[in-house]
Design an enzyme around this catalytic site. Structure first.
Site, short mmCIF file in Angstrom:
data_model
loop_
_atom_site.label_atom_id
_atom_site.label_comp_id
_atom_site.label_asym_id
_atom_site.label_seq_id
_atom_site.Cartn_x
_atom_site.Cartn_y
_atom_site.Cartn_z
N ASP A 7 0.87 -1.18 0.00
CA ASP A 7 0.00 0.00 0.00
C ASP A 7 0.90 1.22 0.00
OD1 ASP A 7 -1.74 2.08 0.57
OD2 ASP A 7 -2.11 1.44 2.65
N ILE A 8 1.03 1.89 -1.15
CA ILE A 8 1.92 3.05 -1.29
C ILE A 8 1.08 4.32 -1.16
CG2 ILE A 8 3.64 4.22 -2.70
CD1 ILE A 8 4.15 1.60 -4.14
N GLY A 9 1.21 5.00 -0.02
CA GLY A 9 0.50 6.25 0.21
C GLY A 9 1.32 7.43 -0.25
N ASN A 10 0.87 8.63 0.11
CA ASN A 10 1.54 9.84 -0.35
C ASN A 10 2.92 10.02 0.27
OD1 ASN A 10 -0.38 11.28 -2.18
ND2 ASN A 10 -1.72 11.07 -0.40
N THR A 11 3.11 9.55 1.50
CA THR A 11 4.40 9.74 2.16
C THR A 11 5.04 8.44 2.63
OG1 THR A 11 3.27 10.15 4.27
CG2 THR A 11 3.84 12.07 2.94
N GLY A 121 -9.93 7.40 -6.33
CA GLY A 121 -8.57 7.02 -5.98
C GLY A 121 -8.46 5.55 -5.63
N ASP A 123 -6.58 4.00 -3.63
CA ASP A 123 -6.49 3.71 -2.19
C ASP A 123 -7.87 3.69 -1.55
OD1 ASP A 123 -6.69 6.45 -2.74
OD2 ASP A 123 -5.58 7.04 -0.94
N ARG A 124 -8.73 4.63 -1.97
CA ARG A 124 -10.09 4.66 -1.41
C ARG A 124 -10.89 3.44 -1.86
NH1 ARG A 124 -12.50 10.11 -3.31
NH2 ARG A 124 -14.21 9.54 -1.88
N THR A 210 -2.46 30.40 22.12
CA THR A 210 -2.45 30.29 20.65
C THR A 210 -2.12 28.89 20.18
OG1 THR A 210 -1.85 32.61 20.45
CG2 THR A 210 -1.39 31.20 18.55
#
Length: 277
Positions: A7-11, A121, A123-124, A210
């Site tokens: 499973d190759i994701g974005n990072t 996509g 992955d989805r 903040t």
């Protein structure tokens, strides 16, 4: 037969090695997430880091023991990473012919309800196949909190299931980084900065500093989209929410609704696709 699922994701990439031999029960669950069974080994790597890619060669070569596994891959990182991973696989196994999975109009009894099915996509789509395999007959809200946060809906039908569609929004880290880069005085935070103070601020509807105000605001945006979708689905009938992705633990702390952690849905989907029909 041995199978390598990637499973190759974005990072990052995740991988699993499974075969047809019996497996002990303790190998089926890792980190609270159900893995393909029989499941032998698995891991993760930052695919843009050459040293981490190189480490995969030795691991996979040892597992293969002179054989070549059947390889199934879901890739959303683009052609450059695909070529780099081809080189890794060739170093590990020699000549390979991996199955680069594509989105289709249906898989088994799961129908892709996208207007143009191939636009969904991979992955989805594969993650939805995995979720449906894990919980057949259920209506599902599948949340992946990664570089982008995706919310996907799978509904049970009389003859199977249907991928209805979903939402895509910037992931938690993207929200935090974009806010800092486009303002003059706000600090840049990362996902690790969204701790207990931010979670309390989400529930209290405000923060007294903040740092927590930024973290809580971005968490509230993530949680709000998820909870709104869950409420809409729950109004129709029973629904189960599956939460995955690298930011899942941070997002989970802001949710005021039932959910289950499951971070291997794409690998489960690849395993389902790899099995003979």
């Amino acid at each position: 037969m041995s199978r390598l699922l990637i499973d190759i994701g974005n990072t990052r990439l995740k991988w699993a090695w499974c075969d047809d031999a019996p497996v002990a029960a303790e190998h089926v669950v890792e980190g609270g997430a159900v893995l393909p069974s029989p499941w032998r080994h698995g891991g993760a790597a930052a695919h843009a880091v050459p040293a981490e890619r190189s480490a995969l060669v030795g691991t996979w070569r040892q597992l293969a023991a002179g054989t070549t596994p059947e390889i199934w891959i879901a890739n959303v990182a683009g052609p450059t990473i695909a070529a780099a991973m081809e080189a890794v696989m060739e170093d590990a196994f020699g000549a390979v012919s991996p199955h680069w999975v594509r989105t289709t109009a249906a898989h088994g009894d799961l129908v892709n309800g996208y207007r143009e099915p191939t636009q969904l996509g991979v992955d989805r789509w594969v993650g939805s196949i995995g979720a449906h395999r894990w919980l057949p007959g259920e209506t599902l809200l599948i949340v992946t909190a990664g570089t982008a946060t995706t919310l996907d809906i799978v509904t049970a039908t009389a003859d199977g299931a249907r991928f209805e569609g979903g939402l895509i929004l910037p992931g938690l880290e993207l929200m935090l980084g974009t806010l800092a880069r486009n303002t003059a005085q706000l600090p840049e935070l990362d996902v690790l900065d969204t701790g207990a103070g931010a979670e309390r601020a989400v529930r209290a509807l405000g923060a007294d500093n903040t740092h927590d105000a930024i973290a809580a605001g971005c968490l509230a945006a993530q949680a709000g989209a998820i909870e709104r979708s869950w409420r809409a689905l729950a109004g129709r009938g029973p629904v189960r929410c599956l939460l995955s992705g690298g930011a899942r633990h941070a997002v989970a702390g802001a949710l005021a609704m039932p959910f289950e952690m499951h971070d291997n849905l794409v690998l489960l989907g690849l395993h389902a696709m790899a099995l003979p029909a």
